[in-house]
Design a protein around this motif. Structure first.
Motif, mmCIF file in Angstrom:
data_model
loop_
_atom_site.group_PDB
_atom_site.id
_atom_site.type_symbol
_atom_site.label_atom_id
_atom_site.label_comp_id
_atom_site.label_asym_id
_atom_site.label_seq_id
_atom_site.Cartn_x
_atom_site.Cartn_y
_atom_site.Cartn_z
ATOM 1 N N SER A 90 42.527 53.424 46.271
ATOM 2 C CA SER A 90 42.254 54.132 45.024
ATOM 3 C C SER A 90 42.953 54.333 44.370
ATOM 4 N N ALA A 91 44.626 54.069 44.926
ATOM 5 C CA ALA A 91 46.008 54.712 43.821
ATOM 6 C C ALA A 91 46.720 53.530 43.623
ATOM 7 N N GLN A 92 45.877 52.415 43.373
ATOM 8 C CA GLN A 92 46.751 51.063 42.930
ATOM 9 C C GLN A 92 46.859 51.522 41.270
ATOM 10 N N THR A 93 47.792 50.745 40.594
ATOM 11 C CA THR A 93 47.373 50.069 39.207
ATOM 12 C C THR A 93 47.068 48.399 39.081
ATOM 13 N N PHE A 94 46.085 48.170 38.240
ATOM 14 C CA PHE A 94 45.677 47.116 38.415
ATOM 15 C C PHE A 94 46.256 46.655 36.739
ATOM 16 N N THR A 95 47.257 45.470 36.940
ATOM 17 C CA THR A 95 47.216 45.020 34.706
ATOM 18 C C THR A 95 46.623 43.861 34.778
ATOM 19 N N LEU A 96 46.334 44.210 33.527
ATOM 20 C CA LEU A 96 45.321 42.687 33.574
ATOM 21 C C LEU A 96 46.161 42.524 32.030
ATOM 22 N N ALA A 97 47.152 41.186 32.097
ATOM 23 C CA ALA A 97 47.526 40.756 31.553
ATOM 24 C C ALA A 97 47.801 40.052 30.150
ATOM 25 N N ASP A 98 46.040 39.717 30.580
ATOM 26 C CA ASP A 98 44.960 39.393 29.976
ATOM 27 C C ASP A 98 43.616 39.430 29.263
ATOM 28 N N ASN A 99 42.858 38.801 28.875
ATOM 29 C CA ASN A 99 41.242 38.949 28.870
ATOM 30 C C ASN A 99 40.896 37.522 30.209
ATOM 31 N N TRP A 100 39.935 38.914 31.523
ATOM 32 C CA TRP A 100 39.295 38.250 31.806
ATOM 33 C C TRP A 100 37.773 38.153 32.073
ATOM 34 N N ILE A 101 37.431 36.521 32.447
ATOM 35 C CA ILE A 101 35.955 36.083 32.270
ATOM 36 C C ILE A 101 35.795 36.569 33.449
ATOM 37 N N VAL A 102 34.385 36.643 34.110
ATOM 38 C CA VAL A 102 34.223 36.588 35.596
ATOM 39 C C VAL A 102 32.917 36.599 35.628
ATOM 40 N N ASN A 103 32.002 35.741 37.053
ATOM 41 C CA ASN A 103 31.095 34.769 36.618
ATOM 42 C C ASN A 103 30.077 36.195 37.743
ATOM 43 N N GLY A 104 31.863 35.964 38.429
ATOM 44 C CA GLY A 104 30.789 36.997 39.414
ATOM 45 C C GLY A 104 30.395 37.976 39.300
ATOM 46 N N SER A 105 30.382 39.205 40.697
ATOM 47 C CA SER A 105 30.675 40.351 40.200
ATOM 48 C C SER A 105 31.971 40.624 39.907
ATOM 49 N N GLU A 106 32.166 42.344 39.585
ATOM 50 C CA GLU A 106 33.421 43.070 39.338
ATOM 51 C C GLU A 106 33.243 44.049 39.668
ATOM 52 N N GLU A 107 33.823 44.389 40.774
ATOM 53 C CA GLU A 107 33.710 45.625 41.590
ATOM 54 C C GLU A 107 34.862 46.601 41.581
ATOM 55 N N HIS A 108 35.089 47.434 42.150
ATOM 56 C CA HIS A 108 36.276 48.734 42.356
ATOM 57 C C HIS A 108 36.158 49.420 43.537
ATOM 58 N N THR A 109 36.796 49.493 44.723
ATOM 59 C CA THR A 109 36.304 50.015 45.662
ATOM 60 C C THR A 109 37.520 50.751 46.456
ATOM 61 N N SER A 110 37.432 51.588 47.575
ATOM 62 C CA SER A 110 38.648 52.261 47.947
ATOM 63 C C SER A 110 38.392 51.981 49.623
ATOM 64 N N GLU A 111 39.817 51.181 50.280
ATOM 65 C CA GLU A 111 39.499 50.973 50.839
ATOM 66 C C GLU A 111 40.756 51.999 51.572
#
Length: 139
Positions: free
Chosen positions: A118-139
């Protein structure tokens, strides 16, 4: 903390200790990378199958032209660098659980992509295509 290079010994599985070296194209280390270790997959590596729940500090496929098969999932605690010359198959998840930069190089991730915490920064350097699910969770 070490840098481990995958070296396909005829067995393509991530969890085989003989498949890992401390040098690109070098001899076996007798250890599988841990969450403290950087992983490099190069043109010397050959195909790789993530066959069990696996971990790495970072994973870098620079110069890799083989196939990554995701029959299980991997958790990475840092950067992920894919490259245009590689192939990705399977439905295993990629979980990122620490601040990281993710580079897809135009590849489609065939499994799920999970941003954990919940406190991290995730940087996508380019476009991502994901065939499965995309999730945000807190650990």
């Amino acid at each position: 903390m070490a840098i481990y290079f995958f070296r396909n010994t005829g067995n393509v599985n991530y969890n085989v200790t003989a498949n890992w070296s401390l040098t690109d194209g070098g001899g076996a280390t007798g250890a599988v990378p841990t969450s403290s270790d950087d992983v490099k997959i190069t043109n010397n590596s050959g195909n790789l199958t993530v066959n069990v729940l696996s971990v790495a500090k970072s994973i870098d496929f620079t110069n890799f032209t083989g196939t990554l098969t995701m029959t299980s999932s991997i958790t990475v605690s840092g950067n992920v660098t894919l490259v245009a010359g590689m192939n990705i198959t399977g439905v295993g998840n990629l979980t990122i659980n620490s601040a990281a930069t993710l580079t897809s190089a135009g590849k489609t991730w065939t499994g799920g992509l999970i941003f954990a915490g919940s406190a991290q920064t995730f940087t996508l350097a380019d476009n991502w295509i994901v065939n499965g699910s995309e999730e945000h969770t807190s650990e």
